[in-house]
Design a protein around this motif. Sequence first.
Motif, short mmCIF file in Angstrom:
data_model
loop_
_atom_site.label_atom_id
_atom_site.label_comp_id
_atom_site.label_asym_id
_atom_site.label_seq_id
_atom_site.Cartn_x
_atom_site.Cartn_y
_atom_site.Cartn_z
N TYR A 290 0.85 -1.20 0.00
CA TYR A 290 0.00 0.00 0.00
C TYR A 290 0.88 1.25 0.00
O TYR A 290 0.75 2.12 0.87
N ASP B 241 1.13 3.98 -1.95
CA ASP B 241 0.48 5.29 -2.08
C ASP B 241 -0.32 5.65 -0.83
O ASP B 241 -0.34 6.81 -0.40
N ALA B 242 -0.98 4.65 -0.24
CA ALA B 242 -1.78 4.90 0.97
C ALA B 242 -0.89 5.30 2.14
O ALA B 242 -1.22 6.22 2.91
N GLU C 285 0.23 8.93 1.70
CA GLU C 285 -0.83 9.87 2.03
C GLU C 285 -1.07 9.93 3.53
O GLU C 285 -1.24 11.02 4.12
N THR D 133 -10.42 9.25 3.34
CA THR D 133 -11.36 8.51 2.51
C THR D 133 -10.76 8.30 1.11
O THR D 133 -9.66 8.75 0.82
N GLY D 134 -11.51 7.63 0.27
CA GLY D 134 -11.06 7.42 -1.09
C GLY D 134 -10.41 6.06 -1.26
O GLY D 134 -10.47 5.19 -0.37
N PRO D 135 -9.74 5.83 -2.38
CA PRO D 135 -9.16 4.52 -2.68
C PRO D 135 -8.03 4.11 -1.74
O PRO D 135 -7.71 2.92 -1.63
N ASN D 136 -7.43 5.07 -1.05
CA ASN D 136 -6.31 4.76 -0.15
C ASN D 136 -6.74 4.62 1.31
O ASN D 136 -5.89 4.51 2.20
N ALA D 137 -8.04 4.62 1.55
CA ALA D 137 -8.52 4.61 2.94
C ALA D 137 -8.08 3.36 3.69
O ALA D 137 -7.63 3.43 4.84
#
Length: 289
Positions: A124, A126-127, A130, A208-212
Amino acid sequence: MSNPRRRLAILSGVGAAAAVLFTGVRRRPAPAYAPAHDADWAQAEDREAQLAAVQRGEPGSGGYYGTWKTGSPDAAVAAHIEFQYAGMEHQSETALSGMWLFLATEVLFFGGLFLLYMIYRQQYADAFIEASRHTELVIGSINTVLLVTSSAVFSWGLGRAQAGDNRRLFWACVAVVVLGSAFLLLKGWEWHDDLDEHLFPGRGFSITGPNAGGAELFWFFYFVATGLHGVHMIVGVGLVAWLAWAARQRRFSAGYFTPVEVVGLYWSFVDMVWLCLYPMLYLVDRASA
């Protein structure tokens, strides 16, 4: 590990470290000698008198069974040597070995945690980037400076202990306690801000979003790792405060400073754990932010 002597040696090392930390400044009573025959009573009384003299720390009183020579280093610090050791060097080496063994188990514990981080960091990426940008970089950096400074001060205090300077050791320990307490206060403040921003994993998580999902894993690791480190910090501050009290009582000398060495190993380990956590939590791809 099936050899009973090896198991006994390991248990002796761990026990010695604990004894130095919590009972080292006061000597435990030596076990009484129980003669089997009436003819042994005279020898027993002589031995008990010798042990009592050693426990009082009388210079030149001789060691157990008369093995310590008058004026020897061991005779000078006899009040600090536990009855099961041949001398101060034996006791110190055993205590330090016990602490190193304990720290080895701590390395395995935190090492497993760091391994999980690296696995999920790859899955993960990118997550985690972020999520890391929501950490308080300024507070984390200040805490890093505080801990590195505290280790430097403690190292200086150890040198003072080896020279028998209880006064300077006392002030070094006070400074370390202040720096460690400041670290804990800042970490508590940071946690408060993190909770206010709804960064605790679970319902209401603010990212929130795809990296939550990956971000929640990062913050789960953050709270677990910093919480465990905080517990170790509290223990360390308590141990250093105890050293300050003992130094205030002038318990240490050039011949007896093993507790300072043992606590110093623990404090340095806690510092090193934070130096690993700092880049993992606060510096994840910050340059591209």
